[in-house]
Motif scaffolding. Structure first.
Motif, PDB file in Angstrom:
ATOM      1  N   GLY A 104      80.532  42.587  42.746  1.00 52.08           N
ATOM      2  CA  GLY A 104      81.567  43.367  42.275  1.00 52.08           C
ATOM      3  C   GLY A 104      82.024  44.386  43.104  1.00 52.08           C
ATOM      4  O   GLY A 104      81.172  45.263  43.671  1.00 52.08           O
ATOM      5  N   GLY A 105      83.327  44.656  43.349  1.00 54.69           N
ATOM      6  CA  GLY A 105      83.659  45.679  44.383  1.00 54.69           C
ATOM      7  C   GLY A 105      84.845  46.584  43.701  1.00 54.69           C
ATOM      8  O   GLY A 105      85.574  45.877  43.212  1.00 54.69           O
ATOM      9  N   PHE A 106      84.448  47.843  43.888  1.00 52.77           N
ATOM     10  CA  PHE A 106      85.505  48.934  43.378  1.00 52.77           C
ATOM     11  C   PHE A 106      85.886  49.811  44.507  1.00 52.77           C
ATOM     12  O   PHE A 106      84.946  50.425  44.907  1.00 52.77           O
ATOM     13  N   GLY A 107      87.297  50.116  44.455  1.00 50.04           N
ATOM     14  CA  GLY A 107      87.457  51.030  45.483  1.00 50.04           C
ATOM     15  C   GLY A 107      87.212  50.479  46.920  1.00 50.04           C
ATOM     16  O   GLY A 107      87.532  49.350  47.416  1.00 50.04           O
ATOM     17  N   PHE A 108      86.627  51.430  47.900  1.00 47.28           N
ATOM     18  CA  PHE A 108      86.415  50.800  49.272  1.00 47.28           C
ATOM     19  C   PHE A 108      85.122  49.812  49.132  1.00 47.28           C
ATOM     20  O   PHE A 108      84.901  48.816  49.936  1.00 47.28           O
ATOM     21  N   GLY A 109      84.492  49.881  48.020  1.00 43.55           N
ATOM     22  CA  GLY A 109      83.425  48.668  47.783  1.00 43.55           C
ATOM     23  C   GLY A 109      84.024  47.331  47.622  1.00 43.55           C
ATOM     24  O   GLY A 109      83.003  46.471  47.747  1.00 43.55           O
ATOM     25  N   GLU A 110      85.463  47.233  47.396  1.00 43.86           N
ATOM     26  CA  GLU A 110      85.884  45.696  47.509  1.00 43.86           C
ATOM     27  C   GLU A 110      85.553  45.161  48.703  1.00 43.86           C
ATOM     28  O   GLU A 110      85.128  44.044  48.861  1.00 43.86           O
ATOM     29  N   LEU A 111      85.991  45.982  49.568  1.00 52.06           N
ATOM     30  CA  LEU A 111      86.029  45.242  51.382  1.00 52.06           C
ATOM     31  C   LEU A 111      84.317  45.154  51.598  1.00 52.06           C
ATOM     32  O   LEU A 111      83.814  44.248  52.150  1.00 52.06           O
ATOM     33  N   VAL A 112      83.190  45.970  51.130  1.00 51.62           N
ATOM     34  CA  VAL A 112      82.067  45.817  51.094  1.00 51.62           C
ATOM     35  C   VAL A 112      81.724  44.422  50.196  1.00 51.62           C
ATOM     36  O   VAL A 112      80.843  43.372  50.975  1.00 51.62           O
ATOM     37  N   SER A 113      81.843  44.304  49.169  1.00 51.60           N
ATOM     38  CA  SER A 113      81.607  42.890  48.362  1.00 51.60           C
ATOM     39  C   SER A 113      82.144  41.690  49.022  1.00 51.60           C
ATOM     40  O   SER A 113      81.627  40.734  48.968  1.00 51.60           O
ATOM     41  N   ILE A 114      83.405  41.803  49.728  1.00 55.06           N
ATOM     42  CA  ILE A 114      84.039  40.767  50.506  1.00 55.06           C
ATOM     43  C   ILE A 114      83.307  40.239  51.442  1.00 55.06           C
ATOM     44  O   ILE A 114      83.029  39.104  51.885  1.00 55.06           O
ATOM     45  N   VAL A 115      82.817  41.363  52.371  1.00 56.62           N
ATOM     46  CA  VAL A 115      82.021  41.124  53.664  1.00 56.62           C
ATOM     47  C   VAL A 115      80.649  40.353  53.021  1.00 56.62           C
ATOM     48  O   VAL A 115      80.180  39.261  53.441  1.00 56.62           O
ATOM     49  N   ILE A 116      80.189  40.952  52.151  1.00 56.00           N
ATOM     50  CA  ILE A 116      78.702  40.317  51.692  1.00 56.00           C
ATOM     51  C   ILE A 116      78.955  39.062  51.041  1.00 56.00           C
ATOM     52  O   ILE A 116      78.139  38.045  51.413  1.00 56.00           O
ATOM     53  N   GLY A 117      79.917  38.806  50.246  1.00 53.61           N
ATOM     54  CA  GLY A 117      80.230  37.561  49.570  1.00 53.61           C
ATOM     55  C   GLY A 117      80.670  36.412  50.709  1.00 53.61           C
ATOM     56  O   GLY A 117      80.770  35.278  50.456  1.00 53.61           O
ATOM     57  N   ILE A 132      79.587  53.123  56.169  1.00 55.53           N
ATOM     58  CA  ILE A 132      79.175  52.733  54.833  1.00 55.53           C
ATOM     59  C   ILE A 132      79.266  51.305  55.024  1.00 55.53           C
ATOM     60  O   ILE A 132      78.344  50.640  54.399  1.00 55.53           O
ATOM     61  N   LEU A 133      80.199  50.659  55.481  1.00 53.72           N
ATOM     62  CA  LEU A 133      80.208  49.140  55.558  1.00 53.72           C
ATOM     63  C   LEU A 133      78.977  48.651  56.451  1.00 53.72           C
ATOM     64  O   LEU A 133      78.332  47.789  56.155  1.00 53.72           O
ATOM     65  N   SER A 134      78.571  49.420  57.298  1.00 50.25           N
ATOM     66  CA  SER A 134      77.571  49.028  58.315  1.00 50.25           C
ATOM     67  C   SER A 134      76.210  49.121  57.778  1.00 50.25           C
ATOM     68  O   SER A 134      75.541  48.258  57.903  1.00 50.25           O
ATOM     69  N   PHE A 135      76.062  50.132  57.031  1.00 54.71           N
ATOM     70  CA  PHE A 135      74.910  50.539  56.281  1.00 54.71           C
ATOM     71  C   PHE A 135      74.800  49.368  55.286  1.00 54.71           C
ATOM     72  O   PHE A 135      73.817  48.592  54.970  1.00 54.71           O
ATOM     73  N   TYR A 136      75.700  49.212  54.340  1.00 51.57           N
ATOM     74  CA  TYR A 136      75.553  48.057  53.030  1.00 51.57           C
ATOM     75  C   TYR A 136      75.487  46.824  53.678  1.00 51.57           C
ATOM     76  O   TYR A 136      74.694  45.780  53.154  1.00 51.57           O
ATOM     77  N   TYR A 137      76.076  46.399  54.924  1.00 52.97           N
ATOM     78  CA  TYR A 137      75.900  45.132  55.389  1.00 52.97           C
ATOM     79  C   TYR A 137      74.402  44.926  55.862  1.00 52.97           C
ATOM     80  O   TYR A 137      74.025  43.796  55.885  1.00 52.97           O
ATOM     81  N   SER A 138      74.196  45.672  56.918  1.00 52.29           N
ATOM     82  CA  SER A 138      72.686  45.637  57.237  1.00 52.29           C
ATOM     83  C   SER A 138      71.752  45.789  55.982  1.00 52.29           C
ATOM     84  O   SER A 138      70.702  44.835  56.347  1.00 52.29           O
ATOM     85  N   LEU A 139      71.924  46.564  55.161  1.00 53.61           N
ATOM     86  CA  LEU A 139      71.200  46.585  53.984  1.00 53.61           C
ATOM     87  C   LEU A 139      71.106  45.299  53.270  1.00 53.61           C
ATOM     88  O   LEU A 139      69.854  44.637  53.016  1.00 53.61           O
ATOM     89  N   GLN A 140      72.171  44.489  53.284  1.00 54.15           N
ATOM     90  CA  GLN A 140      72.153  43.313  52.606  1.00 54.15           C
ATOM     91  C   GLN A 140      71.410  42.327  53.416  1.00 54.15           C
ATOM     92  O   GLN A 140      70.777  41.291  52.638  1.00 54.15           O
ATOM     93  N   GLN A 141      71.431  42.289  54.519  1.00 55.94           N
ATOM     94  CA  GLN A 141      70.615  41.306  55.357  1.00 55.94           C
ATOM     95  C   GLN A 141      69.097  41.792  55.219  1.00 55.94           C
ATOM     96  O   GLN A 141      68.485  40.806  55.207  1.00 55.94           O
ATOM     97  N   LEU A 142      68.816  42.851  55.232  1.00 54.75           N
ATOM     98  CA  LEU A 142      67.353  43.370  54.904  1.00 54.75           C
ATOM     99  C   LEU A 142      66.880  42.725  53.385  1.00 54.75           C
ATOM    100  O   LEU A 142      66.102  42.302  53.320  1.00 54.75           O
ATOM    101  N   ASN A 143      67.676  42.796  52.372  1.00 62.95           N
ATOM    102  CA  ASN A 143      67.475  42.459  50.942  1.00 62.95           C
ATOM    103  C   ASN A 143      67.445  41.170  51.014  1.00 62.95           C
ATOM    104  O   ASN A 143      66.838  40.344  50.295  1.00 62.95           O
TER     105      ASN A 143
END
Length: 1545
Positions: A1350-1363, A1324-1335
């Motif tokens: 905004g991050g909720f649940g495991f999404g918190e870690l995703v939003s931290i990395v993207i931020g 999930i993290l790899s996908f979102y991180y790669s998707l963010q680079q694409l976006n």
């Protein structure tokens, strides 16, 4: 003498007491002005009558002449008056006494200082500014200047109680009971001649009535209305008195300052106007050796003479002593007077020159008009004529010194060497003879080739030979002669302009204007040189030879005349370039407004192909029919014309009227749009349409070096129409020709060159030529070229009718023996030009190629309006040379062909001289003229011809030349030979080469433009046809199918079959005839038959479809995914690999493209425009479906070739049928939304208003909600990852880097294995991180908006990395700690100390902390621990929505685990205006890829998509040819009527 009724003066004095309420109502008044003067009368008799005030008369001895300043000052000191009205000259005399330290100065100063501040008045003339400042500074009392007229009384006064504005000490305040009007005399609206309305006005001058004379008067037997018409002017129904004075109004205080008398302004013959008063007052004040000076214009109106009355006591004589003023003037001889005057002239000129050098600009301008020869000193003992007020009397001076002015003019022009008055005529004649002899001597010294007399030419052959030998001079001798001529010219310039530098510093190659030789100086220089050289000179000579060196060569005869006319064809611009394409210009966009409702290429071609005559009777709502009579041209009276028909664009009701305009679209206010000339409106509209036609998004040109070249004349008919209807155009309208070119550059935000061009009928072609040169020389990278003409009224028809330029039959019968002129027409044509190589690089839709252009003039001919065959020949040869084209390669000429018998014959004669013998009867040169179809559009004519040629090349037909029956007997069509297109004929091309044509355009004043056009053929089309079999090869795949099409209508959809050659099981392809059911769909408009959609999955037989997703991997990864159902793969691997190799080699574009979805994007500035535009696309798609056309270029152009506005619709599909259905559904949905919005409009407006008022910051939310346990990855995500890895390099590289990092941190973890929670988290993290680079590359962020992740649940870690709060490697190691059942604080501490925690780069909301980390913040160890402890929980959604939802415009939700509904429900309940986009759409009704759906949603929300990167994925999939821009529907302008009068048509 004139007499004025006294009531105006009385009222003025009475009102003044109320105006200056601090005045004593019975003041003691000192009378200085004589009683016969109106000012003396007003301040004596009038004052007694009004106030009963006592009068104090100044002391005056019997023999005193004028005003004795000492006596006036003595009287003031002794009597202490309350009011002292004086003339300006009195104050000047006071200053002189104090400057000379008169013995009584101390007494006078004490007496003046004791008086009231309102005591000193000034009238009769404007006071000197410097004297006013001196007086106030010296005595601490202001001069209360007032201004009035005998005829109108007081109208200006000095308000000393008003706060003084800096620099306005001499400004006056308007009397409040008067109305002022300034009649402008310049561009300054605050300066002009003053007109006054006085309710107590008189009717005119007064005089005794003659016996029997009828008149109206309140006085018996006295007329009071004499010369009334001269004194008054009616303005807005009131009679205003003409003061004949020029005043200037202060924009700061509203007060006024006197400038001059209107008749004081000096008007030179060249139109220059100069006010002499500032010069005279400044010089008189600052030059101690000048008592008075006056500027007068000589009889030629070219020279100004400064008459000076010196202060003789200040003139220093030759012995170094001051002039003895005790000398009796009558005792001096004429010679003595001349001697003294020359000494004074030299001294006062030095003084004046110093003043001019340091004074303000309005004084310094006189330096260009004055030399020492322009200074005339009047005789010692004489005084310059003055008025009773003490001011200069120009009228008397001109009469007194008229002979002097004539002689000085001769002196300045070099006709005489000196000016000595009263010398006997014999001496003058002797001197003149001496001057002539001297001039002849100088002329002989400068031997010229032109000085040989007719007698010398007629001598014997031997003498002629000797003369020729004499002329064979060495280069040194020639140089010496030229040097002598240069010195002669220099001396003449020095005489005219004394400030000319010394000869050693004189630049002989500088233009004469550098040395202040303007139009007046040119006349002086020609006169002097003409007399001194004995050579005829005219002002045009100096214009032809504009430098000293060139003129010297002309004088001596060494002008290299033999070279003129030889090098008429210069070297090509590309002579030093190897690339033959480097000079080519591509036409990539076109837009039209032509007679007969022609507004696009299709309608224009239909008119041409059908041979339509677009000329008709004038439209009803214009005044074009006024003045029409059925008479021969020579019998027409004034304002009559015989033009029955003309070419109007809006002759049909299906097109917009020129009175209609989409003001909001072009950012115009209503009043600005009202004032916008119809020509400007057409240029704005066609420029937009041409850019769209070229596939260029107009906003992509912002801040680029794009040029604008507009052909437009200076007609002001529309401005006059507005004026007639009482409308004053606002400044913002910029209704001048330069205004529209500036508006275009301003609207599109361009930095390139911007020109308006007017060369009469060749205007548009001249603009195109200029644009080509600008592109070729790198002045700009893209050009907008336009020409426009609008027929407002029939005002010009009379002139063209009596000149027999226009046809009484209302048509252009070009080349016909009955040709009798042209039919006037209107129109607008706009092109987009780009360098050819740039257009190829950018995949532009090239309409045609400009090989070369040339612009020239017609040279000498019978008249300026007559055409020149020689000029046309020369210019055409230049154009062909620039284009690198042989005349034999040109197969068609679009002639200027206006239908005038002489013009047509001359033009064809020029063609015969250039093309003679280059063609054959089998291959003739075809000629025609578009004017036979649409009339003569004048400024647009050349561009209309280019448009016709472009369409003819595209359709490969040459349209018929209308109104041709019998050849004009003056035209020779046999020499080349020539064929006139009497019908629409095929345009054959020789040897399969691109077709080449010539377009000619000529201007009435002699301008000539030729344009060489070439058909655009892609390289393959140019190269492949050379071999006989090759032309068929591209069509071979289609040809076998074409015979089947008539038999079975189902077969048109067979092109879909080639999609499946990738699969080895080709026998199954024939089973796809189920698809022919699709043609039935159009028969069923209800659309409910969606059972076809469920059938579609069955048609491809879904069990085999899973193999298709594997195919994208096959080109890049030969390893097939492990699936138990494919045991045959090892056997088929070889075959599949071979097939992949063949795909790589052949790159069958059709097979690969059909499997890809394409996104169509449509946008507009309003909902109605969006719906109209969308329906236009439906029509296009319906046609494409019928013709089985691919949609990739359509979608591609809609993505990158259009500007994207706020109102948007997007649709998706693999082919025209799918795209049509999806777009139709989107339109229906959008219409429902519009209907809903109308019902809820008031409520929504209130909500929007609240939102706008409370929150000014644009904010967007991106929310990630994911579980940390029991994660179930959707197959849709796996498909998306596989697709993105195979098609997008950015995503692929980022995702593979993530996999590599994971391999380094974890052991035996692979995304291809069965996923547990840890692997799922990493995935999930790899996908979102790669998707963010694409976006980041796909979605262009708006700098004016703020994003919160905004991050909720495991999404918190995703939003931290993207931020940016953690790098991806640190996040992976943190996930490794999560794999433990319980979070260990020591492990977290150890982990934290080992990491380099970065600062946040973007704002991120962490739900477990209920906190936003902003840019620059850093996560603490405590923060990390808290996040890890709560990562399994999803909480604080309500708090997040509450705090940030009301401030945001959009929210994008990312979730693989189905938590979207919760946050959507929360958001919709509180903030219904918040637009929400979901990345993962779990819908069984769509099979489109997630990334495409996401892009469409983001686009519809108003995000800016980087379509170049999005469409680059097609290149990665092995398309045979790159995507190309094509023609799409133009923007539908939503017009309203903006016209100064109502129109009834």
């Amino acid at each position: 003498m004139k007499f004025i009724p006294f009531k105006a003066i009385n009222c003025g004095l009475i009102f003044r007491h109320f105006l200056l309420n601090k005045d004593n109502l019975h003041p003691k008044i000192m009378v200085v002005a004589p009683l016969y003067h109106s000012l003396g009368t007003a301040w004596s008799t009038g004052q007694i009558m009004n106030t009963g005030s006592p009068l104090i008369f100044r002391t005056q001895k019997k023999y005193d002449i004028g005003f004795v300043a000492e006596n006036i000052l003595d009287d003031i000191t002794e009597t202490k008056p309350d009011l002292i009205p004086l003339f300006p000259i009195n104050y000047v005399e006071f200053k002189k006494l104090f400057d000379e330290n008169h013995p009584k100065c101390e007494i006078w100063e004490k007496g003046i200082r004791s008086l009231s501040k309102r005591c000193f008045l000034c009238g009769g003339a404007p006071p000197n500014y410097d004297v006013m400042c001196w007086f106030e500074k010296k005595f601490n009392i202001p001069i209360n200047n007032s201004y009035g007229a005998t005829e109108a009384g007081l109208f200006m006064y000095k308000d000393i109680d008003k706060p003084q504005v800096p620099g306005e000490i001499n400004y006056l305040t308007r009397c409040p009971w008067l109305h002022f009007h300034l009649e402008r005399i310049s561009d300054d609206p605050n300066e002009g001649e003053l007109y006054i309305y006085n309710p107590f006005k008189i009717q005119g001058y007064a005089a005794k009535a003659k016996k029997g004379e009828f008149y109206e008067s309140t006085l018996p037997k006295v007329r009071v209305d004499l010369e009334h018409d001269k004194l008054y002017k009616t303005i807005n129904g009131l009679e205003y008195y003409k003061t004949n004075d020029i005043w200037k109004r202060s924009p700061v205080s509203g007060d006024y300052v006197y400038v001059s008398r209107a008749d004081d302004v000096i008007n030179f013959s060249n139109g220059l106007k100069m006010n002499p008063l500032p010069f005279e007052s400044t010089v008189t004040y600052e030059c101690n050796d000048i008592k008075q000076c006056c500027l007068l214009l000589d009889d030629t109106q070219c020279e100004v003479v400064c008459f000076v009355e010196p202060e003789w006591s200040k003139i220093i004589m030759e012995n170094g002593k001051p002039f003895d003023t005790t000398i009796n003037p009558e005792s001096l001889s004429r010679e003595d007077q001349n001697k003294f005057k020359k000494i004074a002239q030299s001294q006062v000129w030095d003084s004046i020159y110093q003043v001019l050098s340091r004074s303000a600009q309005n004084i310094n301008d006189w330096a260009k008009q004055l030399t020492i020869h322009n200074i005339y000193v009047i005789d010692y003992g004489k005084r310059f004529p003055t008025t009773d007020k003490g001011s200069l009397s120009r009228r008397v001076a001109r009469l007194e010194y008229s002979e002097v002015l004539k002689k000085i003019s001769k002196l300045i022009n070099g006709e005489i060497d000196s000016f000595d008055e009263d010398i006997k005529e014999e001496k003058e004649e002797e001197k003149e003879k001496e001057v002539i002899e001297n001039n002849n001597t100088k002329a002989k010294e400068i031997k010229t080739k032109d000085s040989i007399t007719q007698k010398e030419i007629s001598k014997e052959q031997e003498q002629e030979q000797e003369h020729e030998n004499e002329n064979k001079k060495s280069q040194e001798e020639i140089n010496e002669e030229i040097q002598e001529a240069i010195k002669l010219i220099y001396e003449a310039i020095k005489e005219i302009v004394p400030s000319t530098p010394e000869f050693e510093e004189f630049n002989i190659n500088a233009p004469f204007t550098i040395y202040s030789i303007d139009s007046i100086g040119t006349r002086k220089l020609t006169n002097i040189l003409g007399r001194r050289t004995g050579k005829p000179f005219t002002t045009s000579t100096l214009f032809n030879y504009g430098t000293t060196y060139d003129l010297a060569k002309y004088i001596t005869g060494y002008t290299d005349k033999d070279k003129f006319g030889k090098d008429l064809i210069p070297k090509s611009i590309v002579a030093n370039k190897k690339d033959i394409n480097s000079n080519k210009i591509a036409i990539i966009g076109m837009a039209l407004r032509l007679p007969g409702a022609i507004n696009n290429a299709k309608s224009f071609w239909m008119a041409l192909a059908k041979g339509k005559d677009c000329i008709s009777t004038p439209v009803k709502d214009r005044k074009l029919h006024l003045g029409y009579v059925d008479k021969p041209s020579h019998l027409l009276n004034e304002n009559e014309h015989n033009i029955p028909r003309c070419g109007c664009y809006d002759s049909r009701s299906n097109v917009a009227k020129p009175s209609e305009f989409d003001a909001e679209f072009f950012n115009c206010l209503p009043e600005e749009a009202m004032a916008l000339d119809p020509r400007h409106r057409w240029i704005l509209e066609t420029s937009w349409e041409a850019l769209e036609n070229s596939g260029i998004a107009p906003n992509s040109l912002e801040n680029t070096i794009t040029g604008v070249f507009l052909g437009i004349n200076d007609s002001h008919d529309y401005h006059d129409l507005m004026k007639e209807n009482g409308i004053t155009p606002p400044i913002a309208a910029h209704s001048t020709p330069s205004g529209i070119v500036g508006r275009l550059s301003y609207f599109y935000k361009l930095f390139g060159p911007s020109f308006t061009i007017d060369t009469a009928c060749s205007t548009g072609a001249s603009a195109l030529h200029s644009a080509c040169r600008s592109l070729q020389f790198g002045d700009c990278d893209l050009s907008i070229v336009s020409g426009v003409k609008y027929l407002y009224t029939s005002n010009d028809f009379h002139r063209t009718s009596i000149a027999r330029m226009t046809s009484p039959k209302g048509r252009c019968a070009t080349f016909d023996k009955d040709a009798d002129g042209f039919a006037p027409s209107e129109g607008c044509v706009t092109f987009i030009l780009k360098r050819y190589e740039d257009a190829i690089r950018d995949h532009d839709n090239i309409l045609s190629v400009i090989l070369g252009t040339s612009s020239g003039q017609s040279g000498i001919r019978q008249s300026i309006s007559a055409p020149s065959s020689d000029g046309q020949v020369i210019n055409l040869k230049r154009a062909l040379h620039f284009a690198g084209v042989d005349p034999s390669d040109v197969s068609f000429v679009e002639t200027h062909g206006t239908g005038t018998p002489l013009g047509d014959a001359i033009e064809v004669n020029a063609l015969n001289q250039v093309y003679k013998g280059t063609h054959t009867s089998e291959n003739p040169l075809i000629i025609g003229s578009v004017k036979t179809n649409i009339g003569h559009t004048t400024e647009v004519a050349g561009l209309a011809g280019v448009a016709k040629v472009i369409l003819s090349m595209q359709h490969k037909y040459i349209p018929k030349n209308l109104h041709f029956n019998t050849l004009n007997p003056e035209i020779d069509i046999e020499s080349i030979p020539i064929q006139i297109a009497t019908k629409t004929i095929p345009w054959e091309n020789k040897n399969n080469k691109p077709r080449i044509a010539q377009v000619s355009s000529f201007g009435l004043q002699g301008s000539i433009v030729h344009i060489i056009l070439q058909e655009y053929l892609p390289e393959k089309e140019q190269n492949e046809p050379k071999e006989p079999k090759e032309p068929k090869e591209p069509k071979e795949p289609k040809e076998p199918k074409e015979p089947k099409e008539p038999k079975e209508p189902k077969e048109p959809k067979e092109p879909k079959e080639p999609k499946e050659p990738k699969e080895p099981k080709e026998p199954k392809e024939p089973k796809e005839p189920k698809e022919p059911k699709e043609p039935k769909e159009p028969k069923e408009p209800k659309e409910p038959k969606e059972p076809k959609e469920p059938k579609e999955p069955k048609e491809p037989k879904e069990p085999k479809e899973p193999k298709e997703p594997k195919e994208p991997k096959e080109p890049k990864e030969p390893k097939e995914p492990k699936e138990p159902k494919e045991p045959k793969e090892p056997k088929e691997q070889k075959e599949q690999n071979n097939e992949i190799e063949n795909m790589e080699k052949n790159k069958d574009s059709k097979d690969s493209k059909k499997e890809e979805d394409y996104i169509l994007t449509i946008s507009a500035k309003s909902p109605l425009a969006l719906l109209e535009l969308s329906n236009n696309y439906l029509n296009i798609l319906e046609s494409m479906e019928d013709n089985n056309e691919n949609i990739e270029n359509l979608c591609y152009t809609s993505n990158i070739g259009r500007q994207h506005f706020n109102y948007r619709i997007s649709a998706i599909g693999k082919n025209a049928n799918e795209l049509y259905e999806d777009l139709e559904q989107k339109i229906e949905t959008y219409e429902q939304q519009i209907e809903l919005s109308k019902q809820q409009q008031q409520q929504q407006q209130q909500q929007q208003q609240i939102s706008k008022n409370n929150h000014g910051l644009t904010q967007n939310l991106e929310v990630y909600i994911e579980n940390a346990k029991n994660i179930d990855i959707s197959p849709k995500i796996n498909e998306t990852v596989e697709k993105l890895v195979s098609t997008n390099n950015i995503f692929k590289q980022t995702f593979e880097n993530c996999e590599s990092e994971i391999q380094n941190i974890f052991e035996n973890i692979s995304f291809k294995e069965t996923m547990d929670d840890t692997v799922s988290q990493l995935y999930i993290l790899s996908f979102y991180y790669s998707l963010q680079q694409l976006n980041e590359s796909l979605i262009i962020k708006d700098n004016s908006s703020k994003i919160i992740y905004g991050g909720f649940g495991f999404g918190e870690l995703v939003s931290i990395v993207i931020g940016g709060g953690l790098n991806i490697t640190s996040a992976f190691t943190l996930i490794k700690l999560l794999s433990n059942d319980k979070i260990n604080e020591n492990e977290i501490s150890s982990w934290y100390n080992q990491q380099d925690i970065p600062k946040f780069q973007k704002s991120a909301y962490i739900s477990s902390l209920d906190k936003v980390f902003k840019n620059g913040d850093i996560l603490s160890q405590k923060d990390i621990l808290s996040i890890m402890e709560n990562i399994h929980e999803i909480k604080n959604i309500s708090s997040f929505i509450e705090n940030y939802g009301n401030k945001s415009n959009t929210m994008t939700l990312y979730s693989m685990t189905g938590h979207n509904e919760e946050i959507k429900k929360e958001s919709n309940s509180k903030y219904p205006n918040l637009s929400i986009t979901e990345f993962v759409v779990e819908s069984s009704t769509t099979e489109k890829s997630l990334i495409n759906q996401f892009i469409m949603n983001e686009y519809n929300q108003g995000k800016t998509i980087n379509w170049d990167i999005y469409n680059s994925r097609f290149e990665n999939e092995g398309h045979q040819k790159s995507l190309q821009k094509i023609e799409l529907p133009n923007y539908p302008f939503q017009r309203s009527t903006y016209w100064p009068i109502s129109l009834n048509n």
